[in-house]
Design a protein around this motif. Structure first.
Motif, PDB file in Angstrom:
ATOM      1  N   GLY A   1       0.819  -1.209   0.000  1.00  0.00           N
ATOM      2  CA  GLY A   1       0.000   0.000   0.000  1.00  0.00           C
ATOM      3  C   GLY A   1       0.853   1.258   0.000  1.00  0.00           C
ATOM      4  O   GLY A   1       0.544   2.236  -0.688  1.00  0.00           O
ATOM      5  N   CYS A   2       1.950   1.232   0.747  1.00  0.00           N
ATOM      6  CA  CYS A   2       2.880   2.371   0.741  1.00  0.00           C
ATOM      7  C   CYS A   2       3.476   2.565  -0.646  1.00  0.00           C
ATOM      8  O   CYS A   2       3.584   3.688  -1.139  1.00  0.00           O
TER       9      CYS A   2
ATOM     10  N   SER B   1       0.839   3.983  -2.868  1.00  0.00           N
ATOM     11  CA  SER B   1       0.621   5.393  -2.523  1.00  0.00           C
ATOM     12  C   SER B   1       1.712   6.258  -3.125  1.00  0.00           C
ATOM     13  O   SER B   1       1.434   7.326  -3.683  1.00  0.00           O
ATOM     14  N   TYR B   2       2.931   5.801  -3.003  1.00  0.00           N
ATOM     15  CA  TYR B   2       4.059   6.520  -3.604  1.00  0.00           C
ATOM     16  C   TYR B   2       3.828   6.680  -5.101  1.00  0.00           C
ATOM     17  O   TYR B   2       3.977   7.770  -5.653  1.00  0.00           O
TER      18      TYR B   2
ATOM     19  N   GLY C   1       1.043   6.581  -6.768  1.00  0.00           N
ATOM     20  CA  GLY C   1      -0.081   7.466  -7.045  1.00  0.00           C
ATOM     21  C   GLY C   1       0.288   8.933  -6.895  1.00  0.00           C
ATOM     22  O   GLY C   1      -0.042   9.760  -7.750  1.00  0.00           O
ATOM     23  N   VAL C   2       0.991   9.266  -5.811  1.00  0.00           N
ATOM     24  CA  VAL C   2       1.413  10.656  -5.609  1.00  0.00           C
ATOM     25  C   VAL C   2       2.382  11.070  -6.712  1.00  0.00           C
ATOM     26  O   VAL C   2       2.332  12.196  -7.212  1.00  0.00           O
TER      27      VAL C   2
ATOM     28  N   ILE D   1       4.638  12.592   1.862  1.00  0.00           N
ATOM     29  CA  ILE D   1       4.445  11.541   2.871  1.00  0.00           C
ATOM     30  C   ILE D   1       4.758  12.076   4.261  1.00  0.00           C
ATOM     31  O   ILE D   1       4.006  11.856   5.220  1.00  0.00           O
TER      32      ILE D   1
END
Length: 186
Positions: A59-60, A63-64, A66-67, A172
């Protein structure tokens, strides 16, 4: 939005090399699944407590990613059309091709782990036979989807990658600080 292989890794090849490159990436993706599925099933059987931390790490990563895509969208204007340059030699083309294939297979490996773990997490309380069936079917479906994903993205330059990574890391930390402050106040 990502399937097993990011399309970014498989663009920019000459038409005559497209099928061999897709075949090489597909073989690499298949080998990844052959490695990941049995390991995931063993993990489920003998160390199921590790599935949630692996999902959190995945998930991290997502997320990375996606950002980074959001940053790329807002920070990069239209790309200029490149002027005609002399064609690189065959050796340079083959090296670039090998690097892109390796990158695609590595990306496939990372995303396949996350996909397989998500699938496994949804059937963890089911009998082992059901886990094997579900995880194997998911792996096969994503292997089939590799070619469709190949036609989507463009390569960032090294400088774009560094800038995007810095923005993602800063975001983050800012979000972590906001959540920490919220937890302390609440």
């Amino acid at each position: 939005d990502d399937l097993a292989v990011n399309a970014e890794r498989a663009t920019g090849f000459r038409a005559s090399r497209e099928l061999p490159v897709l075949w090489a990436i597909t073989k690499g993706s298949f080998i990844n699944k052959v490695i990941i599925v049995p390991l995931a099933l063993l993990l489920s059987a003998y160390a199921s407590w590790l599935i949630v931390p692996i999902l959190l790490l995945g998930g991290c990563y997502l997320s990375y990613e996606g950002v980074e895509k959001i940053f790329h969208y807002f920070s990069h204007g239209k790309h200029e059309t490149p002027t005609a340059a002399p064609p690189p030699d065959q050796k340079a083309l083959r090296e670039r091709e090998k690097a892109k294939i390796k990158s695609a297979v590595r990306t496939d490996f990372i995303l396949s782990i996350e996909i397989i773990m998500i699938a496994l997490g949804t059937v963890m309380d089911q009998p082992l036979v059901m886990q094997v069936i579900v995880v194997t079917l998911i792996a096969i479906l994503f292997l089939i989807a590799v070619e469709a994903e190949m036609n989507k993205v463009s390569w960032p330059s090294r400088l774009e990658l560094i800038r995007s990574s810095i923005v993602v890391i800063v975001v983050i930390f800012v979000l972590a600080a906001v959540l920490f402050t919220y937890d302390m106040i609440w």
